[in-house]
Scaffold this active site. Structure first.
Site, mmCIF file in Angstrom:
data_model
loop_
_atom_site.group_PDB
_atom_site.id
_atom_site.type_symbol
_atom_site.label_atom_id
_atom_site.label_comp_id
_atom_site.label_asym_id
_atom_site.label_seq_id
_atom_site.Cartn_x
_atom_site.Cartn_y
_atom_site.Cartn_z
ATOM 1 N N GLU A 216 -1.634 -0.251 1.047
ATOM 2 C CA GLU A 216 -0.977 -0.426 2.337
ATOM 3 C C GLU A 216 -1.400 -1.703 3.055
ATOM 4 O OE1 GLU A 216 1.472 -0.008 5.403
ATOM 5 O OE2 GLU A 216 1.449 1.422 3.741
ATOM 6 N N GLU A 217 -2.690 -2.066 2.958
ATOM 7 C CA GLU A 217 -3.205 -3.139 3.807
ATOM 8 C C GLU A 217 -3.669 -4.383 3.058
ATOM 9 O OE1 GLU A 217 -2.304 -2.471 6.515
ATOM 10 O OE2 GLU A 217 -2.583 -0.367 6.988
ATOM 11 N N SER A 619 6.909 0.833 14.581
ATOM 12 C CA SER A 619 5.572 0.678 14.025
ATOM 13 C C SER A 619 4.704 -0.069 15.047
ATOM 14 C CB SER A 619 5.634 -0.031 12.669
ATOM 15 O OG SER A 619 4.411 0.052 11.997
ATOM 16 N N ASP A 694 5.378 11.114 7.950
ATOM 17 C CA ASP A 694 4.803 9.767 7.952
ATOM 18 C C ASP A 694 3.358 9.824 7.461
ATOM 19 O OD1 ASP A 694 3.959 7.159 8.495
ATOM 20 O OD2 ASP A 694 5.177 7.009 10.299
ATOM 21 N N HIS A 726 7.318 6.565 7.004
ATOM 22 C CA HIS A 726 7.192 5.568 8.061
ATOM 23 C C HIS A 726 8.514 4.896 8.390
ATOM 24 C CE1 HIS A 726 4.971 3.231 10.845
ATOM 25 N NE2 HIS A 726 5.147 2.088 10.233
#
Length: 753
Positions: A216-217, A619, A694, A726
Site C-alpha cells: 500500500e505505501e 481519501s 474498506d 477504498h
C-alpha cells in the site's frame, strides 16, 4: 427529473436544524439546459476516453508491441492485444473470456493485491513475456496460462483449487514462479515439474509475498526477485505475529456480515518482521542477509547486478529518513553498505535503480537543492561518477539507458510541473537535457531494449490518450491507438460540449507559488453568478492540477452548471521534496491554509456566488474536506467527504509516520491533525461516504465520526457501500455514487435558483 435517493443505507440525521440556511436567493436566471453527458453514460461501456492501451511493452525480440485493452462491450474486462512493428492493424492476442468464460472469485490475497495496485478491472490484468519472445505468461482465473505467441495456443500450467498470485517467467525463460498458500513455487517449463521452494509459509508466516504496508505505501507488491542468470532468488519472509489484529466487520452486498481478522499496523504500533534470504536454486541452500541491527525496518527494493554477482537491497529505517542500499554476495549472504542517504524530512522511493553491464549503476536522488529528483551515475562501489542532471526541475522516472551512445532517457519536466515530457541527456552529464516530445500535455513512454524506438502515450486537457510508436528523435512512426475523437469514438457525441480548464497561479502565505485549474460552466455567461465546487486531494504523492486529460468528472460538474475549481497546496507531488515537506509533522494545517487561498480567489470572481460554494474530496481529500470545513466553519455551503481518515492514529505506520513521525514523538501534532480536535466548529453541512469493507482507510474512521457527531446532535447525511473497499467499483455503484453526490450538491447549492 431530479434524482432523489431512496436506499436502506442512506441515513439523514436531523436531530437539529442546520446551522445555516439550505437555500440561497439569486437573481432570476433561465433554467439550465439538460447536460449533454449523463451520469449513466459517464460510467457505461464503452469507456468515453476511448481505447486506452495499458501495460505497453515491446516483445523481447522487438518484433511486436503488446498491451492490455478493455473490451468494447465491457470496459471492466481486459484482453491482451498485440501489434506487429512491421505493419498491420493491432489484433487481439488473448481473449480473457475464451480462456476463462466465468472467471472464478478472487482470493483474499489476490483481491488485496489488486486493491493496493488500484486495479478495478478483471480479465487479463497483467502478463509477462519470456526472454526469447516465444511465449507470454497470463495469470487468469486463479491459475496461470502459457500462451505460445506463434500459434496462439494456451496451456494451463496448473489447475488447482488454490489461487496462485505473482506469477512470472524467470529471466531466461526456463521456469515459472508463483506464490500459493503463502509459499513460493516454481515450474520447470521443460519437464513440467513443480517444486515448492519454501514450505514453512502459513498462518502469520509468508514467503515471497509483500506485507500490507509494502503493497500500500512502499509501492512494492512482490516478495521475491530472480537473479538474471536464474541461479538465485532473493525471497522475503514475513512474520505478521507482532502486528495488531483488527477485527473488521465486512458487510457484503447480500446483507451478510463477517468479522474479518486483518493484521493492520496502526501508527505507533508494531510492524511485521521482514527478513530476506537468498536461495541458491542449484544447491537448495538458503542464506539470510542481515538487513540492519534492528528488525524495525522496511524492506523497500531488491535489484540485481547484471552479472548476478551482487544483490542490491534497499532498506528504510522506521522513520524513513535514512535509506541504506546494501550490496550482498549471493553466495555467502554477506552484505555491506553501498550507499546511504539521509534527510531531515523523508525518503521518497522510486524504481530508478538501473544496474548496467559494466557494473555501474544509474540512480536518482532527491538529495539536491530544493529536493528535486535528479539522475546520478555511480560506480560499482557506489562512488559518484557523474551528476547527470541538476536544476530547479525534476525527473519523474528513468525510462532507458543507452550505453552504446552514452545517453539516458527520462520522463519529467523542466519548464512547468503541469506538463510531462520525455528527454535525453548525456550519461556523463556534459550537456543539458534535450526535450524529445512536443505538445502541452503529459507523456509516458516504454522504450525498446536497444533504445532505438519507444512507445509514447500522450494526452492533454482536450485530447484523450493517444499511443504511437516513435523514433528516438520523437518522430511518429505509426499509430498504435490514435484514439481520435471522430465519428464512432465514444466521446464524439459529447466532444462539442467538452470544457477545457483555465490554469493560473496563486501565492501561499509564505510566498510559495500554487497552481490551480478552473472549469467554467456550460453556456458560461460572465454576467451570471454560478454555484461552485472546490475539489481537493491535498496530500502527498498526488498532483491534481496538470494539463493532462482529466476524465469525465470535471465535465459532469461543469455541464451541470457548476464552476469547478482545484488548487494543489503545499505538500502535493511533483514540485520537489522541499515543497512536500511543508506538511511534515502537521498534516491538515498548511494544506488547509492553501485551500482557503484558493477559496478566496474563487469567491472573488464576479461570476461565482460566494454563498454557494461546496467542497469535496476522497481519501486524503475526504480528510481535507473535513479539516477545511471545520477550520473555516462558515466558508463553504456544503461538503462531501469520501473514505476519510479522521484520526491518524487509526491509519497505517508506513504512511503516517513518514509524514507525522511516531505518535510518541509528536503527540501534539497527532492531536491537532485529528478531525475530532476541531469538531466544536462543525457548521458546514456534510455528506459522509465510506465503503463498508474498506481495508485501507478502515471503516472505523467514519464510524467514530458518525458516533461523535450523533452524540453532539449534529445533522449530517451519510451513504455507505456494502462490500466496497477504498474505492466504489462497478458501473451500477459508480452511477449510484454520483447521483448521490450531485443530488446533495444540487439541494445545498442550487435549490432556490
Amino acid at each position: 427529473m431530479k434524482y432523489r435517493l431512496i436506499a436502506a443505507t442512506s441515513i439523514l440525521l436531523a436531530a437539529c436544524q442546520p446551522s445555516q440556511d439550505d437555500t440561497y436567493a439569486t437573481q432570476d436566471t433561465p433554467p439550465a439546459a439538460e447536460p449533454a453527458l449523463s451520469i449513466e453514460r459517464a460510467f457505461a461501456s464503452p469507456d468515453l476516453a476511448g481505447a486506452r492501451p495499458r501495460s505497453l511493452t515491446f516483445s523481447p525480440d522487438g518484433s511486436r508491441v503488446t498491451f492490455l485493452r478493455a473490451k468494447e462491450e465491457d470496459a471492466s474486462v481486459l484482453d491482451l492485444w498485440a501489434m506487429d512493428i512491421d505493419g498491420g492493424e493491432p489484433y487481439r492476442l488473448v481473449d480473457a473470456r475464451v480462456l476463462a468464460p466465468e472467471e472464478q472469485e478472487l482470493s483474499e490475497a489476490a483481491r488485496q493485491l489488486r486493491e493496493r495496485a488500484r486495479i478495478s478491472e478483471s480479465g487479463i490484468v497483467s502478463y509477462d513475456w519470456d526472454s526469447q519472445g516465444e511465449a507470454i505468461l497470463v495469470p487468469l482465473d486463479g491459475d496461470v496460462f502459457r500462451v505460445d505467441v506463434g500459434s496462439g495456443e494456451a496451456r494451463r500450467l496448473m489447475e488447482t483449487p488454490q489461487y496462485e498470485t505473482d506469477a512470472r517467467i524467470s529471466p531466461q525463460g526456463n521456469f515459472v514462479s508463483f506464490v500459493r498458500d503463502q509459499n513460493l513455487y516454481l515450474i520447470d517449463l521443460e519437464t513440467g515439474e513443480e517444486t515448492a521452494l519454501t514450505t514453512q509459509g502459513g498462518g502469520l508466516i509468508s514467503w515471497g509475498m509483500a506485507e500490507f504496508v509494502a503493497q500500500e505505501e512502499l509501492d512494492r507488491r512482490t516478495g521475491y526477485w530472480w537473479s538474471p542468470d536464474e541461479r538465485y532468488l532473493a525471497i522475503a519472509r514475513v512474520d505478521e505475529s507482532p502486528v495488531d489484529n483488527i477485527e473488521r466487520m465486512e458487510i457484503a452486498t447480500d446483507g451478510s456480515a463477517a468479522v474479518v481478522d486483518q493484521r493492520y499496523p496502526r501508527a505507533g504500533t508494531d510492524n511485521a518482521i521482514v527478513e530476506l534470504f537468498i536461495l541458491d536454486r542449484e544447491t537448495g541452500e538458503r542464506r539470510q542477509v542481515e538487513l540492519a541491527q534492528t528488525d524495525d525496518i522496511y524492506l523497500a527494493r531488491v535489484n540485481w547486478a547484471s552479472d548476478s554477482g551482487t544483490a542490491y537491497i534497499q532498506v528504510l529505517n522506521r522513520m524513513q529518513n535514512e535509506l541504506t542500499i546494501l550490496a550482498a554476495d549471493p553466495a555467502t549472504g554477506e552484505a555491506s553498505d553501498w550507499l546511504v542517504e539521509t534527510t531531515d524530512v523523508w525518503i521518497n522511493l522510486t524504481n530508478d535503480f538501473r544496474a548496467l553491464a559494466d557494473g555501474s549503476v544509474i540512480w536518482t536522488s532527491e538529495d539536491t537543492p530544493g529536493g528535486y529528483r535528479h539522475i546520478q551515475h555511480r560506480a560499482a562501489d557506489g562512488s559518484l561518477i557523474a551528476q547527470v542532471t541538476a536544476g530547479d526541475w525534476l525527473v519523474n522516472e528513468v525510462d532507458a539507458v543507452d550505453t552504446v551512445n552514452g545517453l539516458v532517457y527520462f520522463t519529467g519536466w523542466t519548464e512547468t510541473p503541469l506538463e510531462r515530457h520525455i528527454y535525453s541527456v548525456p550519461l556523463n552529464g556534459s550537456a543539458d537535457p534535450v526535450q524529445i516530445t512536443q505538445g502541452e500535455g503529459r507523456w509516458s513512454a516504454s522504450f525498446a531494449s536497444d533504445a532505438a524506438t519507444f512507445i509514447g502515450t500522450y494526452d492533454d486537457s482536450d485530447t484523450p490518450s493517444q499511443t504511437a510508436l516513435y523514433s528516438i528523435g520523437g518522430d511518429r512512426i505509426r499509430w498504435i491507438e490514435e484514439n481520435a475523437v471522430v465519428e464512432g469514438h465514444p466521446y464524439f457525441d459529447y466532444a462539442a460540449d467538452h470544457i477545457v480548464p483555465q490554469f493560473g497561479t496563486l501565492t501561499a502565505a509564505d510566498g510559495t507559488t500554487l497552481h490551480y485549474q478552473l472549469y467554467l460552466p456550460a453556456d458560461f455567461d460572465p454576467d451570471r453568478q454560478y454555484p461552485a465546487v472546490q475539489y481537493l486531494y491535498g496530500g502527498p504523492h498526488s498532483q491534481q492540477v496538470h494539463r493532462g486529460w482529466q476524465g469525465v468528472r470535471p465535465q459532469l460538474f461543469a455541464q451541470r452548471g457548476y464552476v469547478y475549481f482545484t488548487i494543489d497546496n503545499r505538500g502535493a507531488w511533483n514540485r520537489g521534496r522541499e515543497f512536500e515537506s511543508h506538511i511534515q509533522r502537521r498534516m491538515g494545517s498548511v494544506e488547509v491554509e492553501d485551500q482557503l487561498v484558493g477559496l478566496d480567489y474563487l469567491k472573488s470572481l464576479d461570476f461565482v456566488d460566494a454563498d454557494r460554494v461546496g467542497i469535496w474530496g476522497w481519501s486524503y481529500g475526504g480528510y481535507m474536506t473535513l479539516m477545511t470545513t471545520l477550520q473555516a466553519p462558515s466558508a463553504f455551503a456544503a461538503g462531501v467527504s469520501g473514505a476519510p481518515v479522521t484520526d491518524w492514529t487509526l491509519y497505517d505506520t508506513a504512511y503516517t509516520e513518514r509524514y507525522m513521525d511516531h505518535p510518541d514523538a509528536n503527540f501534539e501534532g497527532y492531536q491537532s491533525s485529528s478531525v475530532f480536535a476541531h469538531l466544536d466548529n462543525y457548521e458546514t453541512p456534510l455528506l459522509l461516504i465510506h465503503g463498508m469493507a474498506d481495508d485501507n482507510v478502515i471503516f472505523a474512521n467514519s464510524v467514530r465520526l458518525y458516533s461523535e457527531m450523533q452524540e453532539r446532535r449534529y445533522p449530517f447525511e451519510m451513504m455507505t457501500y456494502p462490500g466496497q473497499r477504498h474505492g466504489v467499483r462497478g458501473e451500477a455503484r459508480q452511477v449510484h455514487l454520483w447521483h448521490t453526490i450531485f443530488d446533495y450538491f444540487d439541494r445545498k447549492l442550487k435549490d432556490g435558483e
